[in-house]
Design an enzyme around this catalytic site. Structure first.
Site, short mmCIF file in Angstrom:
data_model
loop_
_atom_site.label_atom_id
_atom_site.label_comp_id
_atom_site.label_asym_id
_atom_site.label_seq_id
_atom_site.Cartn_x
_atom_site.Cartn_y
_atom_site.Cartn_z
N GLU A 1 0.83 -1.21 0.00
CA GLU A 1 0.00 0.00 0.00
C GLU A 1 0.87 1.26 0.00
O GLU A 1 0.45 2.31 -0.48
CB GLU A 1 -0.93 -0.02 1.22
CG GLU A 1 -2.22 0.74 0.98
CD GLU A 1 -3.28 0.52 2.06
OE1 GLU A 1 -3.21 -0.50 2.79
OE2 GLU A 1 -4.18 1.37 2.19
N HIS B 1 7.84 -26.82 1.18
CA HIS B 1 7.18 -27.94 0.51
C HIS B 1 6.12 -27.47 -0.46
O HIS B 1 5.22 -28.22 -0.82
CB HIS B 1 6.62 -28.89 1.57
CG HIS B 1 7.71 -29.47 2.42
ND1 HIS B 1 8.36 -30.64 2.12
CD2 HIS B 1 8.32 -28.97 3.51
CE1 HIS B 1 9.30 -30.86 3.02
NE2 HIS B 1 9.30 -29.86 3.88
N LYS C 1 -13.21 2.06 -2.20
CA LYS C 1 -14.16 2.48 -1.16
C LYS C 1 -15.27 3.32 -1.80
O LYS C 1 -16.45 3.12 -1.53
CB LYS C 1 -13.45 3.33 -0.10
CG LYS C 1 -12.57 2.54 0.88
CD LYS C 1 -12.06 3.46 2.01
CE LYS C 1 -11.11 2.74 2.94
NZ LYS C 1 -10.60 3.56 4.05
O1 PA5 Z 1 -3.03 1.98 5.78
C1 PA5 Z 1 -4.12 2.48 5.61
O2 PA5 Z 1 -4.30 3.70 5.67
C2 PA5 Z 1 -5.34 1.62 5.36
O3 PA5 Z 1 -5.05 0.28 5.24
C3 PA5 Z 1 -6.32 1.78 6.51
O4 PA5 Z 1 -5.72 1.37 7.70
C4 PA5 Z 1 -7.60 0.98 6.26
O5 PA5 Z 1 -8.20 1.34 5.05
C5 PA5 Z 1 -8.60 1.23 7.40
O6 PA5 Z 1 -8.85 2.59 7.55
P1 PA5 Z 1 -9.47 3.18 8.87
O7 PA5 Z 1 -8.53 2.99 10.00
O8 PA5 Z 1 -9.70 4.61 8.57
O9 PA5 Z 1 -10.76 2.45 9.11
#
Ligand code: PA5
Length: 464
Positions: free
Chosen positions: A290, A319, A433
């Site tokens: 990410e 394995h 989203k």
């Molecule tokens: O790293 C990130 O920003 C995302 O993976 C968020 O943690 C994830 O989308 C969840 O978001 P939030 O904490 O706002 O619910």
């Protein structure tokens, strides 16, 4: 700090022409120093508040410990509701540091509530949880920085409804909100309902938040020494202060990965040799994917950067996947995590004297078997010119886990700086989203819904 990084097997020294030469490392020294400078200049600013986390939480740590000890006395279960960066850290740290069958242990040995993280909205999973917990003896830690994530807010709505039906006004004692101080819906709900609240600092993004209340409260509740975790992170931070590749482990790993990407190695495998570290690879996969998987660089040029993370487990995946690592394309860098000493051991007893193919194991320990298998796999891969390095932890304890998480966060930050991308945004995630909001007809997403309708009509032709 007894975490070492051994990158011999990335170099021409071990891999021959497929490796990285000293000269290549030298050529990248300026880039590495500039990445180091950039990351240091951003310390505590922008979205780099996570670099302050090891230093600035004395007060909140006290409150977390007090809350944790109250929860331990009062509740049988602690459930984290969250997703992505709000769940993967708590899972990774719990699995790394607690008994493998913690929830099955008798309460006297557990010394804390049973622990669950529900990081999905699969109805079967949530219903299954309700089969094994009594919500009246459970505290739910709702973690969402944005306070808007559909998955987490759906879980919240289900749980609060259930709690209110059973407990009326007392429902609020069963929810702890971990969220932004002043943004999003959860903080407003928390204030309205009177939930205990912990703050995720604005400058700390989801995937960099394990060392904030996101991870510290769940860890403290199950009895993990969170002060030691933060101390481990601090000591690692000090190790990463040098601007020289040869002295800064995170900078060395970032530079090696950067050069590897340029060589076309677009897959980053993390393979810990310890079951307890299996979910560290999961957490790292999010952090790496990410943060670095970006379409454009900071100047808006299309770069389609990133390396695909793959999670593996030693020795189990020897394995299965290791066949591919040895003989498939030369497109991977493998990160082994080696453990100096396990928390316990088992001697393989005498037996099978008439079967030398089995008997050679007798008298050795399972930890020896793990370690020898790691060394054997690593040797074999290296001999075949397969890039790999090893992060070695002396022990699996709170101190080393804090240090390891911080090392990997620093490595990610440096690599992002070298790639000249925004390490801390996630437009690709936000896109999904928004499309989901549109599918639900959420107000404000009408254009998105229209765009989706007109994108491509479902064709019968490709459905069989
Ligand atoms: O790293 C990130 O920003 C995302 O993976 C968020 O943690 C994830 O989308 C969840 O978001 P939030 O904490 O706002 O619910």
């Amino acid at each position: 700090m007894s975490i070492t990084v051994n990158y011999n097997n990335m170099m021409t020294y071990a891999l021959g022409e497929r490796g990285i030469s000293d000269a290549q490392l030298k050529e990248h020294e300026i880039l590495a120093q500039s990445a180091h400078f950039q990351v240091e200049a951003g310390r505590g600013r922008g979205m780099q508040g996570w670099m302050d986390s090891p230093y600035d939480q004395a007060e909140v740590v006290k409150t977390i410990k007090a809350t944790a000890s109250r929860i331990k006395k009062k509740f049988d279960n602690f459930v984290v509701l969250g997703i992505g960066g709000s769940a993967l850290g708590p899972i990774a740290v719990f699995t790394a540091l607690k008994h493998y069958y913690y929830n099955e242990l008798p309460k006297k040995l557990r010394k804390g509530p049973r622990f669950y993280v529900v990081d999905n909205v699969d109805p079967d999973r949530l219903n299954a949880l309700f089969d094994v917990i009594n919500v009246e003896k459970t505290v739910f830690n709702v973690i969402t920085k944005s306070g808007a994530t559909s998955e987490t807010m759906s879980q919240y709505l289900i749980i609060i409804d259930m709690l209110k039906q059973k407990l009326g006004d007392k429902a609020r004692e069963h929810i702890i909100a971990t969220t932004s101080e002043n943004k999003g819906n959860l903080i407003k709900l928390a204030q309205q309902e009177g939930f205990e609240t912990f703050t995720i600092p604005g400058r700390v993004g989801g995937r960099f938040s394990e060392l904030s209340p996101v991870g510290l409260l769940p860890a403290a509740v199950v009895g993990i020494d969170i002060s030691r975790m933060l101390k481990g992170a601090r000591d690692m931070d000090r190790k990463c202060r040098s601007r020289y590749i040869s002295k800064n482990p995170a900078l060395a790993l970032a530079t090696l990965q950067y050069i590897s990407m340029k060589q076309g190695k677009n897959i980053s495998v993390m393979m810990p040799y310890a079951d307890s570290l299996k979910y560290i690879a999961d957490w790292y996969a999010q952090l790496w994917a990410e943060s670095l998987g970006k379409e454009v660089d900071k100047h808006g040029n299309i770069v389609n950067a990133g390396q695909t993370p793959v999670k593996a487990l030693g020795v189990t995946d020897q394995h299965s996947q290791v066949q591919l690592y040895n003989e498939g394309p030369y497109d991977k860098v493998i990160t082994f995590i080696e453990v100096g000493s396990f928390r316990s051991d088992i001697v393989i007893p005498e037996g099978c004297e008439d079967f030398p193919d089995v008997h050679f194991l007798c008298g050795h320990t399972l930890s020896e078997l793990m370690t020898n298998e790691l060394h054997a796999t690593r040797y074999n891969l290296t001999r075949r010119g397969r890039a790999n390095y090893t992060i070695c932890l002396d022990a699996i304890d709170a101190y080393h886990i804090g240090g390891l998480l911080y090392l990997l966060q620093m490595q990610t930050a440096y690599t992002g700086a070298m790639l000249n991308i925004d390490t801390y945004n996630q437009p690709g995630v936000e896109g999904g989203k928004d499309a989901a909001y549109a599918l639900f007809g959420r107000q404000g997403y009408e254009d998105k819904a229209e765009e989706m309708r007109s994108f491509k009509a479902d064709s019968e032709k490709y459905i069989i």
